[in-house]
Design an enzyme around this catalytic site. Structure first.
Site, PDB file in Angstrom:
ATOM      1  N   THR A  87       5.200   4.356  -6.453  1.00  0.00           N
ATOM      2  CA  THR A  87       5.871   5.475  -6.922  1.00  0.00           C
ATOM      3  C   THR A  87       4.884   6.599  -6.793  1.00  0.00           C
ATOM      4  O   THR A  87       3.960   6.715  -7.418  1.00  0.00           O
ATOM      5  CB  THR A  87       6.212   5.117  -8.633  1.00  0.00           C
ATOM      6  OG1 THR A  87       7.030   4.052  -8.637  1.00  0.00           O
ATOM      7  CG2 THR A  87       6.942   6.245  -9.102  1.00  0.00           C
ATOM      8  N   LYS A 162      13.848   7.662  -8.137  1.00  0.00           N
ATOM      9  CA  LYS A 162      13.182   7.051  -8.795  1.00  0.00           C
ATOM     10  C   LYS A 162      12.726   7.711 -10.239  1.00  0.00           C
ATOM     11  O   LYS A 162      12.814   7.509 -11.342  1.00  0.00           O
ATOM     12  CB  LYS A 162      11.776   6.464  -8.194  1.00  0.00           C
ATOM     13  CG  LYS A 162      10.725   5.981  -9.255  1.00  0.00           C
ATOM     14  CD  LYS A 162      11.028   4.582  -9.499  1.00  0.00           C
ATOM     15  CE  LYS A 162       9.819   4.014 -10.365  1.00  0.00           C
ATOM     16  NZ  LYS A 162       9.858   2.507 -10.774  1.00  0.00           N
ATOM     17  N   LYS A 237       3.069   8.258 -16.308  1.00  0.00           N
ATOM     18  CA  LYS A 237       2.727   8.673 -14.944  1.00  0.00           C
ATOM     19  C   LYS A 237       4.166   9.212 -14.441  1.00  0.00           C
ATOM     20  O   LYS A 237       4.402  10.185 -13.775  1.00  0.00           O
ATOM     21  CB  LYS A 237       2.138   7.277 -14.258  1.00  0.00           C
ATOM     22  CG  LYS A 237       2.374   7.573 -12.752  1.00  0.00           C
ATOM     23  CD  LYS A 237       2.269   6.456 -11.788  1.00  0.00           C
ATOM     24  CE  LYS A 237       2.538   6.675 -10.337  1.00  0.00           C
ATOM     25  NZ  LYS A 237       2.538   5.461  -9.495  1.00  0.00           N
TER      26      LYS A 237
END
Ligand code: NAD
Length: 290
Positions: A87, A162, A237
């Site tokens: 990611t 995502k 994050k």
């Protein structure tokens, strides 16, 4: 296939082991000494990547991805696929894809959801951006490491999907936890709250599938002392990536921004580090009206 796999951490190690168990030849590299089952360990990222059909990366962030890509792209064989499952920010994904394309490679960004449990069980979901030609090569690998893959468009769109998903997840988890904390203080028992909301318009994945209240609903990290699962710092994050992306394209994301603030407070000052992101419930429970 002859596969290179760089980044053999919590996610990468079981993914690489699953590919090896399915009969592929996997050569791995990590800075840390790790030995996933069935994976031959190379002495460098370049050695793991040279002359492979596919090179998979599963790394902590965009800066590290860019550094590793700069090392492996020049040694990869023409026509090979560079498949990043980390990611990272959309900008890094697009920059790496452009470098790969210029070197005669096919690049895909394919971040995952499903966590460590999904990586071990081979049930991840892949959100894929990049050249559809690369998909033909990568699809059998997605089928081993996961149970679903969705092609979302050109390079970077997997990362876009995502962070949009996880921005919704962060906000709904907070909303679910604050509702439980309010219900507690109103004297509404948690089972009644679950029974109503899980079948009413407040239902969500956070409540129905990953209930943050222990002993209620399906098994979840709440039933295991809030051991992750999906760690609060990883949610922090991803909310940071969403906030950066929103700023970059001038999008108004007020709930995402608030969720980022709340998870930052939880991780940095609220004891959230190392706990599942659903431990937001006991954290909010200790707080008063603000
Ligand atoms: P991790 O920290 O366990 O693994 C990352 C690995 O990369 C480590 O083993 C580290 O030593 C290695 N590494 C770092 N720099 C390197 C370099 N230059 N060369 C080679 N190896 C290097 O992290 P993780 O939990 O496996 O997550 C990996 C990625 O997957 C992250 O981008 C994360 O956001 C994403 N992700 C994680 C989860 C989860 O539940 N853990 C879920 C979905 C997505």
């Amino acid at each position: 296939m002859d596969i290179g796999f760089i980044g053999l951490g919590n996610m990468g190690a079981p993914m690489a082991a699953n590919l090896a168990a399915a009969g592929h030849t996997v050569t791995g590299y990590d800075m840390a000494p790790v030995t996933p089952k069935g994976v031959r360990i190379a002495a460098s990222a370049a050695e793991a990547a040279a002359a492979r059909d596919v090179v998979i990366t599963m790394l902590p962030n965009g800066a590290i991805l860019r550094a590793v890509a700069a090392e492996v792209i020049p040694v990869m064989q023409h026509g090979a696929v560079l498949l990043d499952c980390s990611t990272v920010d959309v900008g890094s994904a697009r920059a790496v894809a452009e470098q790969a394309r210029a070197a005669g490679l096919t690049a895909l960004d394919a971040p995952v959801s499903g966590g460590i449990g999904g990586a071990v069980a081979g049930t991840l979901t892949f959100m894929v951006g990049g050249d559809p030609l690369g998909l033909a090569t990568a699809q059998p690998l997605f089928d081993i490491m996961g149970q679903k893959s969705v092609h979302c468009g050109p390079a970077g769109n997997g990362q876009a999907a995502k962070i949009c998903n996880n921005m919704i997840l962060g906000a709904t988890m907070i909303a679910t936890c604050e509702a439980f904390a309010l219900a507690d203080k109103l004297g509404l028992d948690r089972q009644s709250m679950f029974d109503v909301v899980s079948t009413s318009s407040g239902y969500s994945w956070s409540l129905n599938a990953y209930c943050p209240a222990p002993g209620i609903g399906p098994q979840s990290p709440a039933d295991n002392g809030y051991a992750p699962g999906f760690a609060a710092e990883l949610m922090l994050k991803d909310l940071g990536l969403a906030a950066d992306a929103a700023k970059h394209v001038d999008a108004d994301t007020p709930m995402g921004a608030r969720a980022l603030d709340i998870y930052r407070q939880f991780v940095e000052q609220g004891g959230g580090k190392g706990r599942d992101f659903s431990a937001m419930l006991p954290y909010l429970k200790t707080r008063g009206h603000s």
